[in-house]
Write an enzyme that holds these catalytic residues in place. Sequence first.
Site, PDB file in Angstrom:
ATOM      1  N   HIS A  32      -0.966   6.571   2.261  1.00  0.00           N
ATOM      2  CA  HIS A  32      -0.963   5.518   3.315  1.00  0.00           C
ATOM      3  C   HIS A  32      -0.659   6.426   4.576  1.00  0.00           C
ATOM      4  CE1 HIS A  32       0.154   2.282   5.814  1.00  0.00           C
ATOM      5  NE2 HIS A  32      -0.668   1.516   5.165  1.00  0.00           N
ATOM      6  N   ASP A  65      -4.447   0.040  -5.259  1.00  0.00           N
ATOM      7  CA  ASP A  65      -3.016   0.242  -5.037  1.00  0.00           C
ATOM      8  C   ASP A  65      -2.097  -0.918  -5.553  1.00  0.00           C
ATOM      9  OD1 ASP A  65      -4.063  -1.056  -3.051  1.00  0.00           O
ATOM     10  OD2 ASP A  65      -3.329   0.041  -1.562  1.00  0.00           O
ATOM     11  N   HIS A  66      -2.592  -2.009  -5.699  1.00  0.00           N
ATOM     12  CA  HIS A  66      -2.363  -3.287  -6.058  1.00  0.00           C
ATOM     13  C   HIS A  66      -3.253  -4.454  -6.079  1.00  0.00           C
ATOM     14  CE1 HIS A  66      -2.188  -4.037  -1.897  1.00  0.00           C
ATOM     15  NE2 HIS A  66      -1.498  -2.885  -1.837  1.00  0.00           N
ATOM     16  N   CYS A  99       0.942  -1.316  -0.022  1.00  0.00           N
ATOM     17  CA  CYS A  99      -0.130   0.074  -0.025  1.00  0.00           C
ATOM     18  C   CYS A  99       0.747   1.371  -0.022  1.00  0.00           C
ATOM     19  CB  CYS A  99      -0.879  -0.125   1.167  1.00  0.00           C
ATOM     20  SG  CYS A  99      -2.054  -1.463   1.317  1.00  0.00           S
TER      21      CYS A  99
END
Length: 576
Positions: free
Chosen positions: A152, A346-347, A98
């Site tokens: 984050h 974010d992924h 993140c």
Amino acid sequence: MYCPLFTDSKTRQIRLSNDLAKMLCKMFYTLGLVAAMLSSISAISHDIGRSNFLLVIVDDLRPALGCYGDRRAHTPNIDRLASEGIRFEKAYAQQALCGPSRNSLLTSRRPDTLGLYDFYSYWREVAGNYTTLPEHLRNNGYTTVSLGKVFHPGASSNYSDDSPYSWSRTPFHPRTDRFKDAPVCSGQRSPPARNLICPVRVSSMPTRTLPDIEILNAAKQFLNSNREEPFFLAVGFQKPHIPLKYPKRYMRFHSLRKFVLPDKYEWPINVSHVAYNSWMDLRRRNDVKKLKLRCPWQKIPKKYARKIIRAYYSAVTYIDDLIGQLMNELEMLKIRKNTVIILTSDHGWSLGEHAEWAKYSNFEVALRVPLIISIPNLTFKSYDTRNLCLVSKAIRSQNCRTKASVDECCDDCKMIANPVELLDVFPTIAELAGFPVRSCPRKKSDSIPNLCTEGSSLIPLIEGLLRCQSSSWKNAALSQYPRSTTHPTCTASDDEPRLRDITIMGYTLRTIRYRYTAWVGFSAISKRPDWQEILAEELYDHSVDADENFNIANLDASHRVKSDLKNLLIFQLNNE
Ligand SMILES: *[C@@H]1O[C@H](CO)[C@@H](O)[C@H](O)[C@H]1NC(C)=O
Ligand SMILES: *[C@@H]1O[C@H](CO)[C@@H](O)[C@H](O)[C@H]1NC(C)=O
Ligand SMILES: *[C@@H]1O[C@H](CO)[C@@H](O)[C@H](O)[C@H]1NC(C)=O
Ligand SMILES: *[C@@H]1O[C@H](CO)[C@@H](O)[C@H](O)[C@H]1NC(C)=O
């Protein structure tokens, strides 16, 4: 022949080669749509004038979405957004974690530039005073607002989500965040616990709400009070990040029967253990603990694994519903036509592929993200001449015979298959806003400007798609993941090593066809890889192995491809 409608931003006439487009051009001409179209012909940034931007970042969302062809998904709202936008089929995060991924996205710098592979330092203090995407828009007259998880939280954004630099007002965090890990998940025959799988009744939650519902409400409130000024609204939804806590009612879209484990629910042969992540964050949850798994290799029993997958998809349906409400709010306030929407994550997240879970790796499932960009008057509604390509493709497509609009029937033709990177989001939005940013200098030097991008604007790709023209584009998406050891040790630092413990960096390159990964020695001090020390390599051919189960790096027949990709990778690293 010149078609009078085909003019570019400098009103230069463009010769058409595509017969179909010519025909359509004539058709539109005679239909008297000329005036409407001419009014919209100009550079994209002028088209959209002072658009608003809504950036939706969904935490840990892989493309488990209907519009990405996932039949198990129930995501009608994101699918609708995709039908009103361009969908990037191969979009990749720069690191499957993140903090580093978000910092990379929001500054448009690679993790290697920021030197932030963990959560514990702030780029302005350790790397450079780099200007962020929201900061850039704010400097150019936008009201910029952060709701939920955008940066984050914590040290990596200086405990302030990069305030005051990035945001016009104090970033919003839901009050119920503090119950994030509360033991509220009821098991079948057990007291409330801190489970991974956590369907809940919202009315019995502390303060009768959930963080993402609070975030949605804050977004509605903002929109209602800020209709006039151009805004950049970043909304960070927190699910489907674990715990998979979502209102129970979303389960009804997902019968357990629908979910099976990936074809190969096992760690692949011929892949170094350095590539493995031990999903330590799942093991800490009460329900997973109860399974008493031997770390790192014992697999989650299939029966429970299927339930985890169902919970993930249910949490995605929950967020999809909130996103639908957000889009409806824009419609109701009559600002949808004036608002560019960008949806991404974010992924990704492993759901049993390679017998793995969570992010923390360099596999496709951990790095691939959804990316949808919806630009009013350009990618949907009132098509102008640039959209003839879509119109013609739609007319040829089967669905179109029964459905009325291009938006509805043209899902596939509004897809871009080139590999793109989250780094590209910043320059794209900047260009759309009319304040493009230049590329960072190719060679590392002391004089890296605070405002520049290591990505590329996606606008040429989008324009190319709309005009039926191919555009030149980067060959590959580059990502990376650090490790502290070659073999998992089942400590927290396996999956999320701290900067000082990093001794290995896995670099991975995704081209249209291949993924090539090299795990190399790395110095945490100089933050440089040592290519003399290659610990392991992987090569996957996505034309036959979309799930990355067969590492062909060591086959003789792969030698050429592998060395080409390795050279490309080293070239890219050295050039940035
Ligand atoms: C899009 O088109 C509509 C109608 O043609 C217009 O009212 C609106 O202002 C346009 N939006 C933008 C952002 O240019
Ligand atoms: C960093 O940039 C911000 C915004 O441009 C500026 O206000 C601040 O003074 C800069 N900090 C340093 C240490 O240069
Ligand atoms: C980070 O936060 C601290 C404490 O609020 C502040 O003193 C410091 O100036 C901030 N760093 C930057 C670069 O703004
Ligand atoms: C896997 O490794 C074995 C032995 O190291 C080798 O014989 C085999 O060819 C490898 N297979 C692939 C697909 O690389």
